[in-house]
Scaffold this active site. Structure first.
Site, PDB file in Angstrom:
ATOM      1  NE  ARG A 280      -1.745   2.220   3.316  1.00 54.33           N
ATOM      2  CZ  ARG A 280      -1.358   1.631   4.702  1.00 54.33           C
ATOM      3  NH1 ARG A 280      -2.276   0.691   5.275  1.00 54.33           N
ATOM      4  NH2 ARG A 280      -0.334   2.482   5.935  1.00 54.33           N
ATOM      5  CG  HIS A 284      -5.905   2.750   6.613  1.00 53.08           C
ATOM      6  ND1 HIS A 284      -5.972   1.679   6.056  1.00 53.08           N
ATOM      7  CD2 HIS A 284      -7.355   2.558   7.035  1.00 53.08           C
ATOM      8  CE1 HIS A 284      -7.665   0.886   6.125  1.00 53.08           C
ATOM      9  NE2 HIS A 284      -8.049   1.699   7.018  1.00 53.08           N
ATOM     10  CE1 TYR A 293       1.272   2.094   8.610  1.00 54.61           C
ATOM     11  CE2 TYR A 293       0.218   4.072  10.152  1.00 54.61           C
ATOM     12  CZ  TYR A 293       0.500   3.793   9.223  1.00 54.61           C
ATOM     13  OH  TYR A 293      -0.639   3.283   7.680  1.00 54.61           O
TER      14      TYR A 293
HETATM   15  C1  TPP Z   1     -14.405  -6.217  12.472  1.00 53.92           C
HETATM   16  C2  TPP Z   1     -13.697  -4.351  12.202  1.00 53.92           C
HETATM   17  N1  TPP Z   1     -12.593  -4.766  13.194  1.00 53.92           N
HETATM   18  C3  TPP Z   1     -12.151  -3.147  12.023  1.00 53.92           C
HETATM   19  C4  TPP Z   1     -11.877  -2.744  12.080  1.00 53.92           C
HETATM   20  C5  TPP Z   1     -11.471  -1.500  11.351  1.00 53.92           C
HETATM   21  N2  TPP Z   1     -10.387  -1.596  10.512  1.00 53.92           N
HETATM   22  C6  TPP Z   1     -11.200  -1.503   8.897  1.00 53.92           C
HETATM   23  S1  TPP Z   1      -9.764  -1.092   8.655  1.00 53.92           S
HETATM   24  C7  TPP Z   1      -8.236  -2.163   9.086  1.00 53.92           C
HETATM   25  C8  TPP Z   1      -7.475  -2.639   8.702  1.00 53.92           C
HETATM   26  C9  TPP Z   1      -7.373  -3.930   7.623  1.00 53.92           C
HETATM   27  O1  TPP Z   1      -6.533  -4.163   7.179  1.00 53.92           O
HETATM   28  P1  TPP Z   1      -6.465  -5.571   6.180  1.00 53.92           P
HETATM   29  O2  TPP Z   1      -7.818  -6.493   6.444  1.00 53.92           O
HETATM   30  O3  TPP Z   1      -4.798  -5.711   5.869  1.00 53.92           O
HETATM   31  O4  TPP Z   1      -6.505  -4.295   4.477  1.00 53.92           O
HETATM   32  P2  TPP Z   1      -6.235  -2.544   3.659  1.00 53.92           P
HETATM   33  O5  TPP Z   1      -7.019  -1.807   4.585  1.00 53.92           O
HETATM   34  O6  TPP Z   1      -4.685  -3.487   4.192  1.00 53.92           O
HETATM   35  O7  TPP Z   1      -6.481  -2.816   2.317  1.00 53.92           O
HETATM   36  C10 TPP Z   1      -9.694  -2.155  10.635  1.00 53.92           C
HETATM   37  C11 TPP Z   1      -8.460  -2.665  11.367  1.00 53.92           C
HETATM   38  C12 TPP Z   1     -13.245  -2.536  10.583  1.00 53.92           C
HETATM   39  N3  TPP Z   1     -14.034  -1.921   9.494  1.00 53.92           N
HETATM   40  N4  TPP Z   1     -14.037  -4.249  11.251  1.00 53.92           N
END
Ligand code: TPP
Ligand code: MG
Length: 388
Positions: A280, A284, A293
């Site tokens: 990425r 985020h 980080y």
């Molecule tokens: C069930 C749930 N827990 C926590 C969150 C908060 N959250 C949103 S995005 C994220 C990170 C997810 O990372 P990843 O699966 O690696 O996907 P990326 O954002 O890197 O594409 C988190 C923890 C959420 N949306 N849903």
């Protein structure tokens, strides 16, 4: 009679077995190294019989949609700065995954995206304004999911894995050969819904391709704090699901691996798990500060693995692209972004009460009460304006 150690060994069925029986788990494991068809500098690597290279015109289209996709992504980030979008999660750097995956499925297949997949949705041909409607805060989902066979973008992590398994099972049950493509991030593979979705799909041989974009972070949490597995693709074996790893910044390899995974699912062999190793490039979302980080050197190293530059170098060397074609595609991308800007700058009139529509087929008493409360507040505000 004395028994010699040799006699014991001869009598033991374990000792007599000289041929190792085939290990069913082995056929499910991914290659130890991610599949790669283009080197980092865009030069072709030795061809692989198991992953034939897509046709030149398909690669040309892959390149075109990646360029348009990146331009869309940059424009969407700019729209957050202008206050037109509440938030935008960029997928810059993940173009090979976003576009390669949707090119591997048919229009009649179903796609289950996360919040990260706006670029994949525009590459699938959905109107970019409709894609951004959710992030503008106007509506739950800006496109008609049944019309474009694309589920709403999921923010609750991994829930789409269960939806994809259910839809794919239902389609197969009705005798259709639809495949469901479920996108998921590295962090979300730790969620219970990932386990439940993949397990269900495996048991019922539901035709789902689970496509993990391992972009190394879940917001600020690095992969090392997410899993102890040798790679996320290895999770497949525990469910009886075959898997593969692919270089997620190699567009040719992503398309080839996804094409094979989709064919596997369509042939009735059940789900397939693909892990793409990518990165990425942006924070985020626009609301995140990634410098807190991760360090710049890490980001720079991935900048050198840019998927668009890699495919462009290869296609130029093959004579599939030239200066004129590259310029023409860049022009198309600018026109696409300009049209998006103009249409996003229009102020749509949204009825706040529409927020309560389509939450449930039959609204709950609480929802009716809340709707009435908002209606009364709006009416009071209008009356006040009238008095003023
Ligand atoms: C069930 C749930 N827990 C926590 C969150 C908060 N959250 C949103 S995005 C994220 C990170 C997810 O990372 P990843 O699966 O690696 O996907 P990326 O954002 O890197 O594409 C988190 C923890 C959420 N949306 N849903
Ligand atoms: Mg991630």
């Amino acid at each position: 009679m004395t028994t010699t150690p040799q006699a014991v060994r001869r009598a033991s069925p374990r000792a007599r077995r000289t041929v190792t029986p085939p290990d069913p788990a082995r056929s499910l494991l991914p290659d130890a190294e991610p599949v790669r068809l283009l080197a980092q500098d865009g030069m072709p690597l030795p061809a692989r019989a198991d992953y034939p290279e897509p046709a030149a015109e398909v690669l040309h289209e892959l390149y075109r949609r990646m360029v348009l996709g990146r331009r869309f992504d940059t424009q969407a980030t700019a729209l957050t700065k202008q206050g037109r979008l509440a938030v935008y999660p960029s997928s810059r750097g993940q173009e090979a995954c976003q576009v390669g995956a949707v090119l591997a499925v048919r229009d009649t297949d179903w796609v289950f995206p996360t919040y990260r997949e706006s670029m994949a949705l525009v590459a699938r041909g959905i109107d970019p304004v409709e894609v951004l409607t959710l992030l503008r805060g106007d509506w739950h989902c800006g496109y008609d999911p049944t019309e474009v066979r694309t589920a709403p973008q999921c923010t609750p992590l991994a829930t789409q894995c269960v939806h994809a398994a259910g839809l794919a099972h239902g389609e197969a049950y009705q005798g259709r050969d639809t495949v469901a493509l479920a996108f998921i991030g590295d962090g979300a593979t730790s969620e219970g819904d990932f386990h439940e979705g993949v397990n269900f799909a495996a048991v019922f041989k539901a035709p789902v391709v689970y496509f993990v974009q391992n972009n190394k972070y879940a917001i600020s949490v690095p992969l090392s704090r997410q899993t102890a597995a040798p790679s996320l693709a290895y999770k497949g074996v525990g469910y009886g699901v075959p898997s593969e790893q692919v270089d997620g910044n190699d567009p040719v390899a992503v398309l080839a691996v996804l094409t094979r995974a989709v064919a596997h699912a369509r042939a009735g062999k059940g789900p397939f798990l693909v892990e793409a190793h990518t990165y990425r490039m942006e924070p985020h979302t626009n609301a995140d500060d990634a410098s807190r980080y991760r360090d710049g050197a890490e980001v720079d190293a991935w900048r050198d693995r840019d998927p668009i530059a890699r495919l462009e170098t290869y296609l130029r060397a093959r004579g599939v692209l030239d200066d004129a074609a590259v310029a023409e595609i860049a022009e198309q991308a600018e026109a696409y972004a300009a049209d998006l800007r103009t249409r996003m700058n229009a102020q749509p009139a949204v009825d706040p009460l529409s927020l309560f529509d389509h939450v449930y087929a039959e609204p709950t008493p609480q929802l009716i009460e809340q709707r009435e409360q908002v209606r009364a507040e709006l009416a009071a505000a209008r009356a006040e304006e009238g008095d003023a």
